[in-house]
Design a protein around this motif. Sequence first.
Motif, PDB file in Angstrom:
ATOM      1  N   ARG A  63       0.827  -1.213   0.000  1.00  0.00           N
ATOM      2  CA  ARG A  63       0.000   0.000   0.000  1.00  0.00           C
ATOM      3  C   ARG A  63       0.859   1.260   0.000  1.00  0.00           C
ATOM      4  O   ARG A  63       0.531   2.249  -0.669  1.00  0.00           O
ATOM      5  CB  ARG A  63      -0.944  -0.007   1.209  1.00  0.00           C
ATOM      6  CG  ARG A  63      -2.106  -0.989   1.068  1.00  0.00           C
ATOM      7  CD  ARG A  63      -3.160  -0.734   2.125  1.00  0.00           C
ATOM      8  NE  ARG A  63      -2.663  -1.021   3.474  1.00  0.00           N
ATOM      9  CZ  ARG A  63      -2.744  -2.219   4.052  1.00  0.00           C
ATOM     10  NH1 ARG A  63      -3.307  -3.228   3.401  1.00  0.00           N
ATOM     11  NH2 ARG A  63      -2.295  -2.406   5.276  1.00  0.00           N
ATOM     12  N   LEU A  64       1.962   1.221   0.729  1.00  0.00           N
ATOM     13  CA  LEU A  64       2.894   2.353   0.696  1.00  0.00           C
ATOM     14  C   LEU A  64       3.436   2.553  -0.709  1.00  0.00           C
ATOM     15  O   LEU A  64       3.532   3.686  -1.213  1.00  0.00           O
ATOM     16  CB  LEU A  64       4.044   2.116   1.676  1.00  0.00           C
ATOM     17  CG  LEU A  64       5.160   3.171   1.675  1.00  0.00           C
ATOM     18  CD1 LEU A  64       4.644   4.498   2.220  1.00  0.00           C
ATOM     19  CD2 LEU A  64       6.361   2.687   2.488  1.00  0.00           C
ATOM     20  N   HIS A  65       3.771   1.454  -1.351  1.00  0.00           N
ATOM     21  CA  HIS A  65       4.289   1.497  -2.722  1.00  0.00           C
ATOM     22  C   HIS A  65       3.247   2.081  -3.685  1.00  0.00           C
ATOM     23  O   HIS A  65       3.564   2.924  -4.527  1.00  0.00           O
ATOM     24  CB  HIS A  65       4.689   0.087  -3.132  1.00  0.00           C
ATOM     25  CG  HIS A  65       4.728  -0.153  -4.597  1.00  0.00           C
ATOM     26  ND1 HIS A  65       5.705   0.331  -5.410  1.00  0.00           N
ATOM     27  CD2 HIS A  65       3.881  -0.839  -5.409  1.00  0.00           C
ATOM     28  CE1 HIS A  65       5.464  -0.051  -6.650  1.00  0.00           C
ATOM     29  NE2 HIS A  65       4.378  -0.748  -6.682  1.00  0.00           N
ATOM     30  N   ILE A  66       1.997   1.666  -3.553  1.00  0.00           N
ATOM     31  CA  ILE A  66       0.930   2.155  -4.443  1.00  0.00           C
ATOM     32  C   ILE A  66       0.687   3.646  -4.220  1.00  0.00           C
ATOM     33  O   ILE A  66       0.488   4.409  -5.170  1.00  0.00           O
ATOM     34  CB  ILE A  66      -0.354   1.340  -4.234  1.00  0.00           C
ATOM     35  CG1 ILE A  66      -0.147  -0.094  -4.725  1.00  0.00           C
ATOM     36  CG2 ILE A  66      -1.532   1.976  -4.963  1.00  0.00           C
ATOM     37  CD1 ILE A  66      -1.258  -1.041  -4.366  1.00  0.00           C
ATOM     38  N   ARG A  67       0.699   4.084  -2.961  1.00  0.00           N
ATOM     39  CA  ARG A  67       0.521   5.510  -2.682  1.00  0.00           C
ATOM     40  C   ARG A  67       1.654   6.325  -3.294  1.00  0.00           C
ATOM     41  O   ARG A  67       1.433   7.413  -3.835  1.00  0.00           O
ATOM     42  CB  ARG A  67       0.459   5.748  -1.173  1.00  0.00           C
ATOM     43  CG  ARG A  67      -0.788   5.216  -0.504  1.00  0.00           C
ATOM     44  CD  ARG A  67      -0.993   5.816   0.870  1.00  0.00           C
ATOM     45  NE  ARG A  67       0.112   5.560   1.772  1.00  0.00           N
ATOM     46  CZ  ARG A  67       0.204   4.507   2.572  1.00  0.00           C
ATOM     47  NH1 ARG A  67      -0.756   3.588   2.559  1.00  0.00           N
ATOM     48  NH2 ARG A  67       1.227   4.353   3.386  1.00  0.00           N
ATOM     49  N   SER A  68       2.866   5.797  -3.246  1.00  0.00           N
ATOM     50  CA  SER A  68       4.017   6.499  -3.832  1.00  0.00           C
ATOM     51  C   SER A  68       3.879   6.594  -5.347  1.00  0.00           C
ATOM     52  O   SER A  68       4.182   7.625  -5.949  1.00  0.00           O
ATOM     53  CB  SER A  68       5.316   5.763  -3.471  1.00  0.00           C
ATOM     54  OG  SER A  68       5.483   5.690  -2.080  1.00  0.00           O
ATOM     55  N   LEU A  69       3.418   5.505  -5.973  1.00  0.00           N
ATOM     56  CA  LEU A  69       3.185   5.526  -7.416  1.00  0.00           C
ATOM     57  C   LEU A  69       2.135   6.572  -7.773  1.00  0.00           C
ATOM     58  O   LEU A  69       2.280   7.308  -8.757  1.00  0.00           O
ATOM     59  CB  LEU A  69       2.735   4.143  -7.885  1.00  0.00           C
ATOM     60  CG  LEU A  69       2.332   4.009  -9.360  1.00  0.00           C
ATOM     61  CD1 LEU A  69       3.486   4.377 -10.269  1.00  0.00           C
ATOM     62  CD2 LEU A  69       1.844   2.593  -9.652  1.00  0.00           C
ATOM     63  N   SER A  70       1.081   6.668  -6.961  1.00  0.00           N
ATOM     64  CA  SER A  70       0.031   7.658  -7.219  1.00  0.00           C
ATOM     65  C   SER A  70       0.582   9.073  -7.134  1.00  0.00           C
ATOM     66  O   SER A  70       0.225   9.936  -7.943  1.00  0.00           O
ATOM     67  CB  SER A  70      -1.115   7.477  -6.214  1.00  0.00           C
ATOM     68  OG  SER A  70      -1.665   6.185  -6.300  1.00  0.00           O
ATOM     69  N   VAL A  71       1.449   9.311  -6.156  1.00  0.00           N
ATOM     70  CA  VAL A  71       2.065  10.642  -6.015  1.00  0.00           C
ATOM     71  C   VAL A  71       2.826  11.013  -7.278  1.00  0.00           C
ATOM     72  O   VAL A  71       2.705  12.126  -7.809  1.00  0.00           O
ATOM     73  CB  VAL A  71       2.996  10.680  -4.794  1.00  0.00           C
ATOM     74  CG1 VAL A  71       3.838  11.956  -4.793  1.00  0.00           C
ATOM     75  CG2 VAL A  71       2.191  10.604  -3.503  1.00  0.00           C
ATOM     76  N   TRP A  72       3.582  10.055  -7.815  1.00  0.00           N
ATOM     77  CA  TRP A  72       4.391  10.361  -9.000  1.00  0.00           C
ATOM     78  C   TRP A  72       3.551  10.520 -10.257  1.00  0.00           C
ATOM     79  O   TRP A  72       3.885  11.314 -11.135  1.00  0.00           O
ATOM     80  CB  TRP A  72       5.471   9.297  -9.191  1.00  0.00           C
ATOM     81  CG  TRP A  72       6.682   9.663  -8.413  1.00  0.00           C
ATOM     82  CD1 TRP A  72       7.095   9.142  -7.224  1.00  0.00           C
ATOM     83  CD2 TRP A  72       7.630  10.680  -8.738  1.00  0.00           C
ATOM     84  NE1 TRP A  72       8.229   9.770  -6.794  1.00  0.00           N
ATOM     85  CE2 TRP A  72       8.584  10.705  -7.702  1.00  0.00           C
ATOM     86  CE3 TRP A  72       7.763  11.560  -9.797  1.00  0.00           C
ATOM     87  CZ2 TRP A  72       9.659  11.595  -7.705  1.00  0.00           C
ATOM     88  CZ3 TRP A  72       8.827  12.453  -9.807  1.00  0.00           C
ATOM     89  CH2 TRP A  72       9.766  12.467  -8.774  1.00  0.00           C
ATOM     90  N   MET A  73       2.464   9.778 -10.366  1.00  0.00           N
ATOM     91  CA  MET A  73       1.588   9.968 -11.519  1.00  0.00           C
ATOM     92  C   MET A  73       0.967  11.359 -11.499  1.00  0.00           C
ATOM     93  O   MET A  73       0.820  12.003 -12.540  1.00  0.00           O
ATOM     94  CB  MET A  73       0.501   8.891 -11.532  1.00  0.00           C
ATOM     95  CG  MET A  73       1.003   7.492 -11.858  1.00  0.00           C
ATOM     96  SD  MET A  73       1.872   7.383 -13.447  1.00  0.00           S
ATOM     97  CE  MET A  73       0.519   7.687 -14.596  1.00  0.00           C
ATOM     98  N   VAL A  74       0.621  11.850 -10.303  1.00  0.00           N
ATOM     99  CA  VAL A  74       0.086  13.207 -10.184  1.00  0.00           C
ATOM    100  C   VAL A  74       1.155  14.230 -10.554  1.00  0.00           C
ATOM    101  O   VAL A  74       0.891  15.209 -11.262  1.00  0.00           O
ATOM    102  CB  VAL A  74      -0.439  13.455  -8.754  1.00  0.00           C
ATOM    103  CG1 VAL A  74      -0.784  14.928  -8.552  1.00  0.00           C
ATOM    104  CG2 VAL A  74      -1.656  12.589  -8.481  1.00  0.00           C
ATOM    105  N   ILE A  75       2.392  14.006 -10.085  1.00  0.00           N
ATOM    106  CA  ILE A  75       3.485  14.933 -10.406  1.00  0.00           C
ATOM    107  C   ILE A  75       3.728  14.989 -11.909  1.00  0.00           C
ATOM    108  O   ILE A  75       3.877  16.063 -12.502  1.00  0.00           O
ATOM    109  CB  ILE A  75       4.776  14.517  -9.667  1.00  0.00           C
ATOM    110  CG1 ILE A  75       4.612  14.732  -8.156  1.00  0.00           C
ATOM    111  CG2 ILE A  75       5.975  15.307 -10.184  1.00  0.00           C
ATOM    112  CD1 ILE A  75       5.768  14.194  -7.332  1.00  0.00           C
ATOM    113  N   ILE A  76       3.761  13.808 -12.549  1.00  0.00           N
ATOM    114  CA  ILE A  76       4.005  13.754 -13.999  1.00  0.00           C
ATOM    115  C   ILE A  76       2.866  14.425 -14.764  1.00  0.00           C
ATOM    116  O   ILE A  76       3.094  15.176 -15.722  1.00  0.00           O
ATOM    117  CB  ILE A  76       4.190  12.286 -14.450  1.00  0.00           C
ATOM    118  CG1 ILE A  76       5.486  11.711 -13.860  1.00  0.00           C
ATOM    119  CG2 ILE A  76       4.210  12.196 -15.975  1.00  0.00           C
ATOM    120  CD1 ILE A  76       5.633  10.217 -14.072  1.00  0.00           C
ATOM    121  N   ALA A  77       1.623  14.159 -14.334  1.00  0.00           N
ATOM    122  CA  ALA A  77       0.478  14.777 -15.006  1.00  0.00           C
ATOM    123  C   ALA A  77       0.521  16.299 -14.857  1.00  0.00           C
ATOM    124  O   ALA A  77       0.272  17.046 -15.823  1.00  0.00           O
ATOM    125  CB  ALA A  77      -0.822  14.229 -14.428  1.00  0.00           C
TER     126      ALA A  77
END
Length: 291
Positions: A268-282
């Motif tokens: 879950r920590l890993h998935i939250r981190s991935l979500s953060v980066w997708m928002v940053i990239i977008a």
Amino acid sequence: MKFLVLFVVLLWQIRFPLPHRSTSSRTFARWLGALEKLPGFYRFPRHTRYALVVVLPTVVITLTMLLADPYAFGLLSVALKILLLLYVLSHMSIGKHLQAYRSDLRRGDTQGAYHCAEQYLAVPEVNVTDDLEAMNHQVIRALLHRWFEYFFLMVFWYMVADVAGILLAWFSLQYARATRCDAEGWRYLHWIEWIPVRLLGLTYGLAGNFLHAFPVWHSYLWNRSANSSEVLYRVAEESLESSAKERRWHSVRENSEVAAAELDEWQRLHIRSLSVWMVIIAAATVGGLLL
């Protein structure tokens, strides 16, 4: 456009999971094998060997894809980038084995979990222990590092330097794997990973317990000798709630179901981190920083 390419690749992987691949590329192995047949190849200076094995194919493939850019209104170039990313990211495909490992833990089949971890999930250089707590953390460490090297590292350099970035990172990773006994072969990858691994570590802190994670992350910030797996594991470990970690550590040796729950918490920590980066990239794409 980069965000669109990445979005299509991620969507494709979710809808049509790619078959499991070895972490080593057979195509790269053939390329390296052809170069090793050159007279006196290993007497070349190490920078020359790296240039021949890594930089040369990076430049050639990048130029080829640039030449394809004007055709079909740029759609050919986009398709080639999608195929390249799919090929590279397919080497990270471990979902089936991770699910099998988690299922064995929940059933209490520690022997099955051990064999799955040893064969598919652990780091090749480290022997898996049969102690449940230690084995679970070995798997977690390996998963964090594998996801970093075969996903985040590639995506990061793709966003920074487009096709040239992902090719340089990919060939450097394969070169390091192929020259496992050569410490100099790992040095190039170490510097390519230096910035991305610290950015991802900071993201773990933002997605978890930042107050616990930040001091550890800061201690590694300018540490040039720390390897990537150690940085990721230590920062991610501190990003989890201390009380939750203590409860698991007290009971994980006796309860394999708790070990599975611990693995889920790290996921879950890993998935939250991935979500953060997708928002940053977008956001960077919308702001015109990534095109």
